[in-house]
Design a protein around this motif. Structure first.
Motif, PDB file in Angstrom:
ATOM      1  N   VAL A  54      10.122   9.639  -6.431  1.00 42.74           N
ATOM      2  CA  VAL A  54       8.818   9.112  -6.050  1.00 42.74           C
ATOM      3  C   VAL A  54       9.103   7.922  -5.149  1.00 42.74           C
ATOM      4  N   LEU A  55       8.712   8.039  -3.891  1.00 43.91           N
ATOM      5  CA  LEU A  55       9.090   7.044  -2.891  1.00 43.91           C
ATOM      6  C   LEU A  55       7.851   6.488  -2.200  1.00 43.91           C
ATOM      7  N   GLU A  56       7.861   5.181  -2.025  1.00 45.96           N
ATOM      8  CA  GLU A  56       6.729   4.553  -1.336  1.00 45.96           C
ATOM      9  C   GLU A  56       6.636   4.991   0.122  1.00 45.96           C
ATOM     10  N   SER A  57       5.417   5.290   0.562  1.00 48.16           N
ATOM     11  CA  SER A  57       5.137   5.535   1.981  1.00 48.16           C
ATOM     12  C   SER A  57       3.799   4.859   2.224  1.00 48.16           C
ATOM     13  N   ASN A  58       3.821   3.537   2.319  1.00 46.21           N
ATOM     14  CA  ASN A  58       2.610   2.721   2.176  1.00 46.21           C
ATOM     15  C   ASN A  58       1.671   2.752   3.371  1.00 46.21           C
ATOM     16  N   HIS A  59       2.243   2.574   4.567  1.00 42.73           N
ATOM     17  CA  HIS A  59       1.343   2.426   5.718  1.00 42.73           C
ATOM     18  C   HIS A  59       1.937   3.031   6.970  1.00 42.73           C
ATOM     19  N   ASP A  60       1.027   3.395   7.860  1.00 43.98           N
ATOM     20  CA  ASP A  60       1.417   3.789   9.204  1.00 43.98           C
ATOM     21  C   ASP A  60       1.429   2.509  10.036  1.00 43.98           C
ATOM     22  N   HIS A  61       2.505   2.279  10.743  1.00 41.85           N
ATOM     23  CA  HIS A  61       2.680   1.017  11.461  1.00 41.85           C
ATOM     24  C   HIS A  61       1.487   0.732  12.386  1.00 41.85           C
ATOM     25  N   ASP A  62       1.079   1.727  13.158  1.00 36.95           N
ATOM     26  CA  ASP A  62      -0.002   1.502  14.129  1.00 36.95           C
ATOM     27  C   ASP A  62      -1.343   1.278  13.441  1.00 36.95           C
ATOM     28  N   MET A  63      -1.592   2.071  12.376  1.00 40.20           N
ATOM     29  CA  MET A  63      -2.856   1.878  11.647  1.00 40.20           C
ATOM     30  C   MET A  63      -2.928   0.497  11.024  1.00 40.20           C
ATOM     31  N   LEU A  64      -1.795   0.009  10.525  1.00 44.86           N
ATOM     32  CA  LEU A  64      -1.781  -1.332   9.920  1.00 44.86           C
ATOM     33  C   LEU A  64      -2.095  -2.390  10.973  1.00 44.86           C
ATOM     34  N   GLN A  65      -1.466  -2.268  12.136  1.00 47.04           N
ATOM     35  CA  GLN A  65      -1.695  -3.277  13.183  1.00 47.04           C
ATOM     36  C   GLN A  65      -3.147  -3.260  13.649  1.00 47.04           C
ATOM     37  N   ASN A  66      -3.771  -2.074  13.637  1.00 44.54           N
ATOM     38  CA  ASN A  66      -5.124  -1.937  14.188  1.00 44.54           C
ATOM     39  C   ASN A  66      -6.241  -2.070  13.154  1.00 44.54           C
ATOM     40  N   CYS A  67      -5.894  -2.114  11.852  1.00 45.51           N
ATOM     41  CA  CYS A  67      -6.963  -2.202  10.845  1.00 45.51           C
ATOM     42  C   CYS A  67      -7.487  -3.640  10.790  1.00 45.51           C
ATOM     43  N   ASP A  68      -8.613  -3.845  10.069  1.00 43.25           N
ATOM     44  CA  ASP A  68      -9.228  -5.174  10.140  1.00 43.25           C
ATOM     45  C   ASP A  68      -8.763  -6.124   9.042  1.00 43.25           C
ATOM     46  N   TYR A  69      -7.547  -5.940   8.535  1.00 42.54           N
ATOM     47  CA  TYR A  69      -6.965  -6.931   7.618  1.00 42.54           C
ATOM     48  C   TYR A  69      -6.744  -8.240   8.377  1.00 42.54           C
ATOM     49  N   PRO A  70      -6.821  -9.380   7.664  1.00 40.71           N
ATOM     50  CA  PRO A  70      -6.430 -10.637   8.308  1.00 40.71           C
ATOM     51  C   PRO A  70      -4.948 -10.580   8.708  1.00 40.71           C
ATOM     52  N   TRP A  71      -4.609 -11.345   9.723  1.00 41.15           N
ATOM     53  CA  TRP A  71      -3.247 -11.351  10.250  1.00 41.15           C
ATOM     54  C   TRP A  71      -2.212 -11.626   9.150  1.00 41.15           C
ATOM     55  N   GLU A  72      -2.534 -12.585   8.256  1.00 41.80           N
ATOM     56  CA  GLU A  72      -1.566 -12.959   7.209  1.00 41.80           C
ATOM     57  C   GLU A  72      -1.267 -11.772   6.298  1.00 41.80           C
TER      58      GLU A  72
END
Ligand SMILES: [Zn+2]
Ligand SMILES: [Zn+2]
Length: 251
Positions: free
Chosen positions: A156-174
């Motif tokens: 069972v291996l983590e595959s948490n985020h897509d790099h581009d989706m993370l950069q483009n989502c509306d999470y705060p920068w921090e």
């Protein structure tokens, strides 16, 4: 050996593992009620569990631990750094990170991972000559993690985020920084590159876990993993999710 990821994601994580007559949970981020429902759906009586082993203190991993452990009188195994966060459990058993211990017929090897928690670990679990490993909540794949997962029959291996989706989502920068840092979570790209290293003739089941709901999709995670498999065939390659348990996978 059989296992099922009962839930996995940013909100809750819980994995069921059994070998011979020994049955355990890795973490319990679901409510005790939901954990029972999902175990029963797999035909597992929650009263037949032997223990809960805990990776780290984040709430998505320990929310249901106290109630579940009291209700079914389950000892909870955790290291020093995590155990102080586990109040109100039925019984606390401490393990030392890097030192194997046994629960019934299972031999459990906790290994250190890099993550923003006090003393986070992954687990490699052996029973009846079969090796199962789980590594989620890790910011990077260290040599120690490589060594710990080598030769696993199921991962069972983590595959948490897509790099581009993370950069483009509306999470705060921090938050974006925290997730993608070496103390955060493993991206699809890093996870699939590591998966390529783990492939061997006896690796049967790979379950991708801890997928972000805001910066990943199961399709993207699977596509990244599949790109590394080419000629290698697995019995199972799937994503775990928050809403449902995976099937009970046998080894
Ligand atoms: Zn987590
Ligand atoms: Zn965590």
């Amino acid at each position: 050996m059989r296992f099922s990821v009962l839930t996995s994601g940013s909100k809750a994580n819980c994995t069921y593992v059994e070998s011979g007559s020994t049955r355990i949970l890795i973490d319990c981020g679901l409510s005790a009620r939901q954990t029972e429902v999902r175990l029963r759906a797999l035909g597992i009586d929650p009263a037949s569990l032997d223990a809960i082993i805990v990776t780290h203190e984040h709430s998505d991993h320990i929310n249901g631990v106290p109630v579940m452990s009291r209700r079914f009188e389950l000892p909870v195994y955790a290291n020093e750094g995590t155990s102080s966060f586990l109040r109100g459990v039925f019984a606390l058993e401490k393990f030392v990170t890097g030192k194997s211990f046994s629960i019934g017929e299972l031999n459990i090897a906790p290994f250190s991972i890099v993550h923003d928690a006090h003393e986070p670990v992954g687990f490699s679990i052996e029973g009846q000559g079969i090796k199962f490993s789980q590594a989620t909540d890790l910011g990077k794949v260290t040599p120690l993690v490589r060594e710990a997962l080598r030769g696993s029959h199921a991962v069972v291996l983590e595959s948490n985020h897509d790099h581009d989706m993370l950069q483009n989502c509306d999470y705060p920068w921090e938050l974006k920084q925290r997730i993608s840092s070496s103390h955060g979570h493993l991206s699809n790209e890093s996870s699939s590159a590591f998966l390529a290293e783990l492939l061997h003739g006896d690796l049967q089941h790979v379950v991708l876990g801890h997928l972000s709901e805001n910066s990943n999709t199961p399709e993207l995670a699977l596509k990244a993993a599949q790109s590394q498999l080419s000629a290698h065939s697995l019995a199972t390659l799937m994503c775990a999710c928050i809403a449902n348990e995976t099937p009970l996978l046998s080894l």
